[in-house]
Design a protein around this motif. Sequence first.
Motif, mmCIF file in Angstrom:
data_model
loop_
_atom_site.group_PDB
_atom_site.id
_atom_site.type_symbol
_atom_site.label_atom_id
_atom_site.label_comp_id
_atom_site.label_asym_id
_atom_site.label_seq_id
_atom_site.Cartn_x
_atom_site.Cartn_y
_atom_site.Cartn_z
ATOM 1 N N ARG A 164 31.792 0.460 -23.728
ATOM 2 C CA ARG A 164 32.052 1.895 -23.617
ATOM 3 C C ARG A 164 30.888 2.670 -23.024
ATOM 4 N NH1 ARG A 164 32.487 4.347 -28.423
ATOM 5 N NH2 ARG A 164 31.796 2.641 -29.735
ATOM 6 N N GLY A 165 29.837 1.985 -22.661
ATOM 7 C CA GLY A 165 28.678 2.677 -22.101
ATOM 8 C C GLY A 165 27.995 3.583 -23.102
ATOM 9 N N SER A 166 28.016 3.227 -24.371
ATOM 10 C CA SER A 166 27.425 4.053 -25.425
ATOM 11 C C SER A 166 26.652 3.170 -26.379
ATOM 12 C CB SER A 166 28.532 4.799 -26.185
ATOM 13 O OG SER A 166 28.001 5.430 -27.338
ATOM 14 N N ARG A 167 25.576 3.710 -26.947
ATOM 15 C CA ARG A 167 24.844 2.931 -27.950
ATOM 16 C C ARG A 167 25.463 3.091 -29.331
ATOM 17 N NH1 ARG A 167 19.590 6.750 -27.280
ATOM 18 N NH2 ARG A 167 20.422 8.642 -28.203
ATOM 19 N N ARG A 168 26.434 4.007 -29.475
ATOM 20 C CA ARG A 168 27.103 4.219 -30.758
ATOM 21 C C ARG A 168 28.196 3.170 -30.926
ATOM 22 N NH1 ARG A 168 28.624 10.468 -31.032
ATOM 23 N NH2 ARG A 168 29.327 9.794 -33.117
ATOM 24 N N ALA A 169 28.022 2.314 -31.917
ATOM 25 C CA ALA A 169 28.950 1.204 -32.111
ATOM 26 C C ALA A 169 30.185 1.602 -32.910
ATOM 27 C CB ALA A 169 28.229 0.059 -32.834
ATOM 28 N N PHE A 170 30.120 2.719 -33.629
ATOM 29 C CA PHE A 170 31.194 3.111 -34.543
ATOM 30 C C PHE A 170 32.326 3.810 -33.790
ATOM 31 C CE2 PHE A 170 33.305 5.997 -37.485
ATOM 32 C CZ PHE A 170 33.421 5.265 -38.642
ATOM 33 N N ARG A 171 33.535 3.431 -34.103
ATOM 34 C CA ARG A 171 34.701 4.178 -33.615
ATOM 35 C C ARG A 171 35.847 4.014 -34.601
ATOM 36 N NH1 ARG A 171 38.929 1.622 -30.793
ATOM 37 N NH2 ARG A 171 38.626 -0.604 -30.434
ATOM 38 N N ARG A 172 36.688 5.026 -34.664
ATOM 39 C CA ARG A 172 37.850 4.981 -35.549
ATOM 40 C C ARG A 172 39.062 4.439 -34.803
ATOM 41 N NH1 ARG A 172 36.978 7.258 -40.313
ATOM 42 N NH2 ARG A 172 35.165 8.615 -40.514
ATOM 43 N N ILE A 173 39.918 3.778 -35.551
ATOM 44 C CA ILE A 173 41.156 3.242 -34.988
ATOM 45 C C ILE A 173 42.313 3.863 -35.763
ATOM 46 C CG2 ILE A 173 42.517 1.163 -34.583
ATOM 47 C CD1 ILE A 173 39.916 -0.414 -34.553
ATOM 48 N N GLY A 174 43.166 4.555 -35.059
ATOM 49 C CA GLY A 174 44.294 5.202 -35.721
ATOM 50 C C GLY A 174 45.400 5.500 -34.733
ATOM 51 N N GLY A 175 46.423 6.181 -35.200
ATOM 52 C CA GLY A 175 47.518 6.584 -34.344
ATOM 53 C C GLY A 175 48.214 5.416 -33.679
ATOM 54 N N PRO A 176 48.605 5.571 -32.421
ATOM 55 C CA PRO A 176 49.343 4.508 -31.733
ATOM 56 C C PRO A 176 48.567 3.195 -31.633
ATOM 57 C CG PRO A 176 49.508 6.585 -30.540
ATOM 58 C CD PRO A 176 48.509 6.809 -31.618
ATOM 59 N N GLU A 177 47.227 3.289 -31.497
ATOM 60 C CA GLU A 177 46.440 2.049 -31.399
ATOM 61 C C GLU A 177 46.571 1.216 -32.661
ATOM 62 O OE1 GLU A 177 41.868 0.505 -30.494
ATOM 63 O OE2 GLU A 177 42.243 2.612 -30.950
ATOM 64 N N LEU A 178 46.490 1.860 -33.820
ATOM 65 C CA LEU A 178 46.621 1.120 -35.076
ATOM 66 C C LEU A 178 48.051 0.624 -35.275
ATOM 67 C CD1 LEU A 178 45.436 0.132 -37.726
ATOM 68 C CD2 LEU A 178 45.855 2.402 -38.710
ATOM 69 N N GLU A 179 49.023 1.445 -34.923
ATOM 70 C CA GLU A 179 50.421 1.012 -35.068
ATOM 71 C C GLU A 179 50.704 -0.205 -34.191
ATOM 72 O OE1 GLU A 179 52.845 4.341 -34.193
ATOM 73 O OE2 GLU A 179 52.163 5.523 -35.926
ATOM 74 N N ASN A 180 50.215 -0.174 -32.956
ATOM 75 C CA ASN A 180 50.421 -1.324 -32.067
ATOM 76 C C ASN A 180 49.730 -2.573 -32.595
ATOM 77 O OD1 ASN A 180 51.921 0.218 -30.297
ATOM 78 N ND2 ASN A 180 50.141 0.763 -29.036
ATOM 79 N N LEU A 181 48.533 -2.355 -33.147
ATOM 80 C CA LEU A 181 47.765 -3.492 -33.661
ATOM 81 C C LEU A 181 48.500 -4.155 -34.829
ATOM 82 C CD1 LEU A 181 43.956 -3.402 -34.154
ATOM 83 C CD2 LEU A 181 45.397 -4.348 -35.918
ATOM 84 N N LEU A 182 49.045 -3.348 -35.734
ATOM 85 C CA LEU A 182 49.772 -3.905 -36.874
ATOM 86 C C LEU A 182 51.144 -4.421 -36.468
ATOM 87 C CD1 LEU A 182 48.850 -1.246 -39.585
ATOM 88 C CD2 LEU A 182 47.904 -3.522 -39.314
ATOM 89 N N GLN A 183 51.718 -3.807 -35.438
ATOM 90 C CA GLN A 183 53.025 -4.253 -34.972
ATOM 91 C C GLN A 183 52.953 -5.672 -34.434
ATOM 92 O OE1 GLN A 183 55.944 -2.653 -35.257
ATOM 93 N NE2 GLN A 183 56.974 -4.438 -34.358
ATOM 94 N N GLN A 184 51.810 -6.031 -33.853
ATOM 95 C CA GLN A 184 51.658 -7.385 -33.319
ATOM 96 C C GLN A 184 51.881 -8.425 -34.400
ATOM 97 O OE1 GLN A 184 47.880 -7.770 -31.362
ATOM 98 N NE2 GLN A 184 48.114 -5.830 -30.285
ATOM 99 N N GLU A 185 51.506 -8.060 -35.648
ATOM 100 C CA GLU A 185 51.690 -8.988 -36.754
ATOM 101 C C GLU A 185 53.166 -9.278 -36.997
ATOM 102 O OE1 GLU A 185 51.318 -7.435 -40.722
ATOM 103 O OE2 GLU A 185 50.068 -9.139 -41.223
ATOM 104 N N GLN A 186 53.989 -8.235 -36.918
ATOM 105 C CA GLN A 186 55.404 -8.412 -37.180
ATOM 106 C C GLN A 186 56.093 -9.189 -36.062
ATOM 107 O OE1 GLN A 186 56.996 -4.510 -37.893
ATOM 108 N NE2 GLN A 186 55.387 -3.984 -39.358
ATOM 109 N N ASP A 187 55.469 -9.180 -34.881
ATOM 110 C CA ASP A 187 56.067 -9.886 -33.762
ATOM 111 C C ASP A 187 55.738 -11.371 -33.760
ATOM 112 O OD1 ASP A 187 57.092 -7.492 -32.953
ATOM 113 O OD2 ASP A 187 55.466 -7.059 -31.549
ATOM 114 N N ILE A 188 54.737 -11.748 -34.603
ATOM 115 C CA ILE A 188 54.322 -13.166 -34.603
ATOM 116 C C ILE A 188 55.398 -14.040 -35.203
ATOM 117 C CG2 ILE A 188 52.641 -14.782 -35.575
ATOM 118 C CD1 ILE A 188 50.571 -12.602 -35.357
#
Length: 260
Positions: A236-260
């Motif tokens: 990301r071109g940043s020295r800040r390693a922290f970021r939040r994951i929410g909204g559509p990104e989190l839904e897609n991430l968890l949805q992948q589990e149901q597709d397995i």
Amino acid sequence: MTQQFYVSPEQLMKDRADFARKGIGRGRSVVVMSCRDGIALVAENPSPSLHKLGEIYDRIAFAAVGKYNEFESLRQAGVRYADVRGYSYAREDVTARGLASVYAQSLGAVFTAESKPFEVELVVAEVGHSQDADHLYRLTFDGSIADESGFVVMGGAADVVVEALRGTFSADLALPGAVRAAARALRNGGPAGTNGTTGTTGTNGTAGEGDRTGAPALDPSVLEVAFLERDPDTLRGSRRAFRRIGGPELENLLQQEQDI
């Protein structure tokens, strides 16, 4: 003349510890996990604004359970400590170990000197450039500090969540697999799963089936997820390693589990 009752120091400390444990035991669990891509922080938290996970400094994050006003004051104090130390010396001099030591002194002083101890439990996490350099420090209400590896679970159902994670955790998990494993383990420790006992545990994990246990994860609306990226400069071109994951990104991430 009123007669004062004598309470032995051992009984006084025991009563304070029991009081703090009861407060922490009412909190919903948090998982902090070192994985291949960095450190994943996953909490069961239906509030969109009262965070249990937070950024402290460039590569350092904070997770807590217990009374919100108490751990939020500790988080803010940690940010001030890191800013002052980074400004006074160098950013590389701000470490999770130094911050954990400050927290341990503060918690220990409150536990022994004040009438009421803090009802909190904390994890200070620092992501390294390699997985071997990751640091997870767990601090309890009395100022005790432990250097953990693998993953740490805090909260009222910690024992149940730990048992669920033992079979799925692997240090080779990427970010999506780590979040899904943590979310599924939290479900086991929540109202929909088996209720556990009060306590906190950290342990080394063993390689298993990753995120393929068949149990569904928690609804994303009750999850708070954050991530410390191992190489934010490149990604990301940043020295800040922290970021939040929410909204559509989190839904897609968890949805992948149901597709397995």
